[in-house]
Scaffold this motif. Structure first.
Motif, PDB file in Angstrom:
ATOM      1  N   ASP A 192       0.805  -1.218   0.000  1.00  0.00           N
ATOM      2  CA  ASP A 192       0.000   0.000   0.000  1.00  0.00           C
ATOM      3  C   ASP A 192       0.836   1.264   0.000  1.00  0.00           C
ATOM      4  N   GLY A 193       2.181   1.111  -0.112  1.00  0.00           N
ATOM      5  CA  GLY A 193       3.048   2.273  -0.180  1.00  0.00           C
ATOM      6  C   GLY A 193       3.578   2.739   1.159  1.00  0.00           C
ATOM      7  N   LYS A 194       3.039   2.209   2.249  1.00  0.00           N
ATOM      8  CA  LYS A 194       3.505   2.603   3.575  1.00  0.00           C
ATOM      9  C   LYS A 194       4.915   2.083   3.801  1.00  0.00           C
ATOM     10  N   VAL A 195       5.762   2.938   4.370  1.00  0.00           N
ATOM     11  CA  VAL A 195       7.166   2.573   4.622  1.00  0.00           C
ATOM     12  C   VAL A 195       7.280   1.991   6.019  1.00  0.00           C
ATOM     13  N   ILE A 196       7.951   0.836   6.113  1.00  0.00           N
ATOM     14  CA  ILE A 196       8.204   0.225   7.414  1.00  0.00           C
ATOM     15  C   ILE A 196       9.698  -0.021   7.544  1.00  0.00           C
ATOM     16  N   SER A 197      10.159   0.018   8.786  1.00  0.00           N
ATOM     17  CA  SER A 197      11.574  -0.253   9.055  1.00  0.00           C
ATOM     18  C   SER A 197      11.684  -1.674   9.597  1.00  0.00           C
ATOM     19  N   VAL A 198      12.593  -2.470   8.991  1.00  0.00           N
ATOM     20  CA  VAL A 198      12.735  -3.860   9.416  1.00  0.00           C
ATOM     21  C   VAL A 198      14.192  -4.158   9.728  1.00  0.00           C
ATOM     22  N   LEU A 199      14.377  -5.192  10.544  1.00  0.00           N
ATOM     23  CA  LEU A 199      15.712  -5.748  10.788  1.00  0.00           C
ATOM     24  C   LEU A 199      15.796  -7.079  10.056  1.00  0.00           C
ATOM     25  N   ARG A 200      16.835  -7.221   9.194  1.00  0.00           N
ATOM     26  CA  ARG A 200      16.986  -8.447   8.411  1.00  0.00           C
ATOM     27  C   ARG A 200      18.170  -9.233   8.965  1.00  0.00           C
ATOM     28  N   THR A 201      17.908 -10.519   9.193  1.00  0.00           N
ATOM     29  CA  THR A 201      18.970 -11.460   9.561  1.00  0.00           C
ATOM     30  C   THR A 201      18.870 -12.627   8.586  1.00  0.00           C
ATOM     31  N   ALA A 202      19.974 -12.946   7.878  1.00  0.00           N
ATOM     32  CA  ALA A 202      19.913 -13.971   6.817  1.00  0.00           C
ATOM     33  C   ALA A 202      21.290 -14.572   6.576  1.00  0.00           C
ATOM     34  N   HIS A 203      21.290 -15.711   5.893  1.00  0.00           N
ATOM     35  CA  HIS A 203      22.552 -16.320   5.459  1.00  0.00           C
ATOM     36  C   HIS A 203      22.397 -16.731   3.995  1.00  0.00           C
ATOM     37  N   ALA A 204      23.542 -16.933   3.364  1.00  0.00           N
ATOM     38  CA  ALA A 204      23.537 -17.277   1.936  1.00  0.00           C
ATOM     39  C   ALA A 204      23.305 -18.774   1.738  1.00  0.00           C
ATOM     40  N   ARG A 205      22.710 -19.139   0.603  1.00  0.00           N
ATOM     41  CA  ARG A 205      22.544 -20.533   0.176  1.00  0.00           C
ATOM     42  C   ARG A 205      23.491 -20.763  -1.001  1.00  0.00           C
ATOM     43  N   TYR A 206      24.194 -21.905  -0.938  1.00  0.00           N
ATOM     44  CA  TYR A 206      25.230 -22.169  -1.940  1.00  0.00           C
ATOM     45  C   TYR A 206      24.876 -23.411  -2.761  1.00  0.00           C
ATOM     46  N   ASP A 207      25.433 -23.474  -4.000  1.00  0.00           N
ATOM     47  CA  ASP A 207      25.329 -24.709  -4.787  1.00  0.00           C
ATOM     48  C   ASP A 207      26.521 -25.591  -4.462  1.00  0.00           C
ATOM     49  N   GLN A 208      26.645 -26.730  -5.180  1.00  0.00           N
ATOM     50  CA  GLN A 208      27.713 -27.693  -4.872  1.00  0.00           C
ATOM     51  C   GLN A 208      29.101 -27.114  -5.121  1.00  0.00           C
ATOM     52  N   GLU A 209      29.165 -26.128  -6.009  1.00  0.00           N
ATOM     53  CA  GLU A 209      30.458 -25.515  -6.296  1.00  0.00           C
ATOM     54  C   GLU A 209      30.768 -24.358  -5.353  1.00  0.00           C
ATOM     55  N   GLY A 210      29.850 -24.074  -4.402  1.00  0.00           N
ATOM     56  CA  GLY A 210      30.092 -22.996  -3.438  1.00  0.00           C
ATOM     57  C   GLY A 210      29.665 -21.626  -3.922  1.00  0.00           C
ATOM     58  N   ASN A 211      28.875 -21.573  -4.986  1.00  0.00           N
ATOM     59  CA  ASN A 211      28.395 -20.287  -5.472  1.00  0.00           C
ATOM     60  C   ASN A 211      27.078 -19.913  -4.774  1.00  0.00           C
ATOM     61  N   VAL A 212      26.909 -18.632  -4.480  1.00  0.00           N
ATOM     62  CA  VAL A 212      25.679 -18.150  -3.848  1.00  0.00           C
ATOM     63  C   VAL A 212      24.544 -18.237  -4.851  1.00  0.00           C
ATOM     64  N   ILE A 213      23.497 -18.947  -4.443  1.00  0.00           N
ATOM     65  CA  ILE A 213      22.344 -19.077  -5.333  1.00  0.00           C
ATOM     66  C   ILE A 213      21.086 -18.408  -4.760  1.00  0.00           C
ATOM     67  N   GLY A 214      21.170 -18.005  -3.500  1.00  0.00           N
ATOM     68  CA  GLY A 214      20.008 -17.347  -2.882  1.00  0.00           C
ATOM     69  C   GLY A 214      20.255 -17.083  -1.409  1.00  0.00           C
TER      70      GLY A 214
END
Length: 740
Positions: free
Chosen positions: A205-227
């Protein structure tokens, strides 16, 4: 019999930890390997359902018949009596004799089943956690699309459909500043994770919210970041919570600081940790000074220890509490302050951490108590010292107040009356009925009130006492609780009324005496103008009889008639003043002119003054304001003083009448001054007493000056005398002007 091959297979399964048993078509066990014996006990020769299932009949789940028909089975079964689950492999076995036996191989899979159960529960719990946790959980691709997200994240960002949500371009549609997305990706690719990364996102709806993000990377078998996988916490909730916490903290602080009572908390060592504004006001210490003060300094020696014992004891509010304990504390200047103390122990994780006390300053309370006591004493003394009898009763008529004047009025003591006699016993029955009727009406001051109602009471000896009653019914929250009456004894008033009536009669008699003295001189005063009138009338009649009505005679008639009119008017005034003076009237206060009063007095008395060879002088100020008084009675006072002056000058003299106004006192003054014989000093202080006279017997009753004094006093004025023997006397009457 079990052949050798079967036994050899059973040994192999023993080594593998598998159980083996063989049964015939009669359900009797023919063989059990060691694993089976260890699991179920030795059972060869017994029915299988007795050994394996611990029951007396064929098991409901038994599939032996299928096996004897040549089928091979593999299935799982739970044995409740040993709380184990087995994987069972059953097949037909042909013996050397050509018979078919039931060959059963089983494996204990209880632990496997438990692990599967736990795994399923973990998966289910994860799903529940993923869906129901109140923070946003997501999986996203490196390209900026959501792969999965829980309901909380969708609600946080304002979406209702996952299908719609998965089409969102994270960088373009969610980030308020696209640069923040790039910074986020740089950090997570560099470090493999981010923790509490604060960023502003846009809701649908266009309203701005402030968030705290905590995350880690997902890798493929070769160690590349895929998400990326992570959570989003809406800062709006946290900030709102912080705001509420701050508000609650501020409220608590304000509550403490604005308390009218001092609030002081100390730790277990006695150090002050809370000291509010009221505490500063009572104890005199500032916030800076209190950090160096120990709590025991507030009390007299030994008092702090006593209070601590009381807090821990059960007798003053319960263990850990002290309720409304009166104590005296010592302020910064060493002054003693009376306090009402309540205190309680504070605990944290069942450990005592502090004591908080509420100190109510009792100085004002003590002052108010003293004032109330003083007021009570004052009201009690007011009731007891009242000049009127005061009697109060409760709603049942029982007397509860009976003051000293009531004791004098009725002859009873308060001890005899209070809570022992009824209000009704103080009145004759007829009077009591009338009193009740009048109290219920609004004739005497309104309903449930009586003002200045005259009645009779019965005293202790049975006599009737005339009283004037003012009474009111008392109410509390609309409910009648009693009545109070104020009784004025009318016996003295009745006596004074009789005395006043007698005095009025004497006053009138004295006036008649004065009128008699006036009459003799007034007869001569009237005779002269009447003789002149008669002579002029006779002369005119004589002229008319001659028939000579010439012009000169008409002019004479006009002159004669003018003189007749003047003399007739003079007679009329004399008679009118004499009639007004003689009239008996009640006291009637009106605005009156002093100059007019003195002129009428002179007119009444001037012939007598002339006969006594007394010269009259006047000094009347034309600017004298009017006074409020009874003209007739004030005139009588002046006439009486003129007669006294005439009596004091038997050989003639001078009488001076003066009228003036004193602006400083706002009083009008009348002076009657004579040049007579004067009054001796020893008589001056008695001349206003009734029946006291300095005249010879038969010349007066001694009531004249007493009457003058009484009349002028009723006019709120005064009369004074200055006299010197053989030189004269001055009487001065002072009356308040209407300007006053």
């Amino acid at each position: 019999m079990i052949d050798k091959e079967t036994k050899r297979l059973a040994s192999i399964f023993d080594a593998m930890g598998r159980g083996v048993y063989v049964i015939g078509d009669d359900y009797v066990i023919k063989f059990m390997n060691k694993a089976s014996i260890n699991a179920f006990g030795e059972g060869v020769g017994k029915k299988c359902y007795q050994v394996i299932a611990n029951c007396d009949n064929v098991c409901s789940w038994c599939r032996a018949k299928e096996v004897f028909k040549g089928e091979t089975l593999r299935w799982e079964n739970y044995f409740p009596h040993i709380n184990k689950t087995f994987e069972i492999f059953e097949l037909p076995l042909q013996t050397d004799e050509g018979t078919i036996s039931h060959f059963c191989i089983y494996q204990d899979i209880t632990e496997i089943k438990e692990r599967e159960k736990m795994l399923r529960a973990s998966i289910e719990d994860y799903k529940k956690l993923f869906e129901h946790v109140r923070v946003g959980v997501h999986m996203s691709s490196k390209e900026g699309k959501f792969i999965d997200a829980n309901q909380a994240l969708m609600e946080m960002l304002g979406y209702t459909s996952k299908e719609e949500f998965f089409k969102v371009d994270i960088t373009r549609d969610l980030y308020l500043e696209p640069e923040d997305r790039r910074k986020y990706m740089d950090l997570i690719e560099r470090d493999g994770h981010v923790i509490d990364y604060e960023v502003d996102l846009k809701r649908k709806d266009g309203k701005v919210i402030s968030v705290l993000r905590t995350a880690h990377a997902r890798y493929d078998q070769e160690g590349n970041v895929i998400g990326f996988e992570g959570i989003c916490v809406d800062q709006t909730q946290r900030k709102e919570m912080e705001r509420k916490l701050k508000k609650a903290h501020d409220f608590q602080t304000n509550l403490i600081q604005t308390s009218i009572d001092a609030i002081i908390a100390n730790d277990r060592k006695g150090n002050i940790i809370i000291f509010n504004q009221s505490a500063e006001n009572i104890f005199g210490y500032t916030q800076e000074e209190i950090s160096k003060v120990h709590v025991t300094q507030f009390y007299k020696d030994g008092e702090a220890k006593k209070i601590k014992q009381m807090i821990y004891g059960p007798d003053h509010g319960g263990p850990g509490r002290l309720v409304n304990f009166k104590v005296e504390i010592v302020d910064k200047d060493g002054q003693i302050v009376p306090i009402l103390l309540s205190a309680t122990l504070l605990y944290e994780e069942d450990q005592e951490v502090a004591t908080v006390g509420y100190f109510k300053d009792m100085r004002e309370v003590k002052r108010l108590k003293q004032e109330i006591h003083t007021l009570f004493e004052f009201e009690h003394n007011l009731i007891q010292s009242s000049i009127d009898a005061i009697i109060a009763s409760d709603r049942d008529g029982c007397i509860i107040v009976f003051n000293q004047q009531a004791e004098k009025l009725l002859g009873y003591s308060a001890y005899e009356m209070i809570m022992k006699m009824s209000f009704n016993e103080l009145f004759p029955p007829a009077m009591l009925e009338e009193l009740r009727n009048e109290l219920a009406s609004d004739e005497y001051g309104g309903e449930n009130r009586l003002l200045l109602f005259e009645t009779y009471m019965i005293n202790k000896t049975g006599d009737k006492i005339p009283v004037q009653l003012s009474a009111t019914v008392m109410f509390d929250q609309g409910e009648e609780i009693g009545m109070v009456g104020f009784f004025r004894d009318l016996r003295e008033i009745r006596r004074m009324e009789q005395q006043f009536t007698n005095q009025a009669r004497l006053l009138h008699e004295h006036k008649m005496i004065s009128l008699g003295r006036l009459s003799a001189s007034i007869v001569h005063e009237l005779n002269n103008p009447l003789s002149g009138i008669l002579n002029y009338i006779r002369l005119m009649l004589k002229i008319i009889k001659r028939g000579d009505l010439e012009t000169k005679n008409i002019e004479k008639f006009q002159r004669y008639l003018t003189l007749v009119e003047s003399e007739t008017s003079r007679c009329s005034k004399i008679v009118s003043n004499l009639l007004a003076f003689s009239r008996k009237s009640e006291l009637e206060l009106k605005a009156m002119s002093i100059n007019e009063l003195l002129e009428k007095c002179i007119l009444l008395a001037q012939h007598k003054l002339m006969l006594q060879n007394i010269q009259i002088k006047t000094d009347l100020d034309p600017g004298i304001p009017k006074v409020l008084g009874d003209f007739n009675q004030t005139q009588q006072c002046v006439i009486n003083l003129i007669f006294n002056a005439i009596d004091a000058m038997p050989d003639g003299g001078t009488l001076t009448l003066a009228g003036s106004f004193d602006p400083e006192t706002q009083m009008v003054e009348i002076k009657i001054e004579d040049t007579g014989c004067g009054i001796a000093d020893q008589d001056l202080h008695q001349i206003f007493d009734p029946f006291y006279s300095t005249k010879t017997e038969g010349k007066g009753l001694g009531l004249g000056l007493s009457m003058v004094y009484g009349i002028i006093d009723r006019h709120n004025g005064s009369v004074t005398v200055d006299s010197e023997l053989d030189k004269g006397t001055v009487f001065t009457i002072r009356l308040p002007s209407l300007k006053r």
